[in-house]
Design an enzyme around this catalytic site. Sequence first.
Site, mmCIF file in Angstrom:
data_model
loop_
_atom_site.group_PDB
_atom_site.id
_atom_site.type_symbol
_atom_site.label_atom_id
_atom_site.label_comp_id
_atom_site.label_asym_id
_atom_site.label_seq_id
_atom_site.Cartn_x
_atom_site.Cartn_y
_atom_site.Cartn_z
ATOM 1 N N SER A 140 70.212 14.306 29.276
ATOM 2 C CA SER A 140 69.188 13.425 28.711
ATOM 3 C C SER A 140 67.775 13.987 28.759
ATOM 4 C CB SER A 140 69.216 12.076 29.430
ATOM 5 O OG SER A 140 70.338 11.331 29.028
ATOM 6 N N LYS A 154 66.063 13.721 25.479
ATOM 7 C CA LYS A 154 65.274 12.580 24.989
ATOM 8 C C LYS A 154 63.780 12.848 24.996
ATOM 9 C CE LYS A 154 68.671 9.008 26.270
ATOM 10 N NZ LYS A 154 69.694 9.780 26.986
ATOM 11 N N SER A 214 66.563 6.111 30.121
ATOM 12 C CA SER A 214 67.504 7.042 29.500
ATOM 13 C C SER A 214 68.564 6.302 28.695
ATOM 14 C CB SER A 214 68.158 7.932 30.568
ATOM 15 O OG SER A 214 68.468 9.198 30.047
#
Length: 343
Positions: free
Chosen positions: A106, A109, A163
């Site tokens: 993640s 992101k 997340s």
Amino acid sequence: MLLTGLTASLVPVQPAQAATASSSKAKVKSVRKAKPAPRSPRKVAARAAAPAREVALSKPSFGTMYGLHDTEDPLDLKSSVAYVVDQDTNEVLFSKNPSAVLPIASITKLMTALLVVEANQSLDEKLEITDEDKDTEKFTGSRLAIGTELTRGELLHLALMSSENRAAHALGRNYPGGLEAFVAAMNAKARALGMMDTHYVEPTGLSSRNQSSAADLAKLVKVAHAFPLIRELSTSSEYTVALGRRQVRFGTTNGLVRKGDWDIGLQKTGFINEAGQCLVMQAQLAGRKLIMVFLDSAGKYSRIGDAERVRKWLTGAASPLAGVATAPAAATTAAVIPAVSAK
């Protein structure tokens, strides 16, 4: 150094019988139990032929398979990759396998957020979570049910702080030109930033084909830190949104944000089995702005522990920030690990 976990089998304890009943049981006449009916030969044969049920084990990280955990460092970090650089001078203070190309989970992101902010799309526009936002990679769940409507700003907040995978996917899907154009823009931005070891295939990080190196991610953190909105949302500790008639609270995935004794300007965590525990941060220590990258950390809280170890070293008597000593002689690169090609 490879870390091995120990697993203990817990055997259930049979409930104890009341001591007061023992004397009365002795007086009860024993009753002969009926013999069990003979087993069917066919059932016995079927049971004998059935394979033993295997316990599913989690996949080893790419760093483990590459042997990166064999790289020793003076701080005894649990991350197979670590990188600390001065944000203003680009002086590298600590480096361990910085060029190894690994899944980044993640941390992806952060690039997703950067593109959304740079596109100047309305943060107040309502976006709907659809079936397209379901995780078809790892089949994880989400508190954002299909049909949920939130603003782009709310989805961005949840993607950076908590997340939230469906939030990140919806952001990419609602980019001009759709998801395919968004992924292309992610890779174009990476090239523009000089992140030559980086490749993206989707906006959440659930795919192990989203890969980068610590040195590349430090460049991304430096650029993303220039945007006040990304700094604010990524370092938020909690956020409440209306999901239907309910007010639902989301929290940060980074325990250092909740502790409050760090001066963190930007952060993002990540985890999938293939990537291990990951963390990128911008933080001020000893009066200097530093960028820290930890990839493929072994253990649930190990990325936090590694950040604390680095802080202790940098604020201690032997800190290079105080000009007393040079940085520890960590192995700069154990090996240059090629990225797994994304088909």
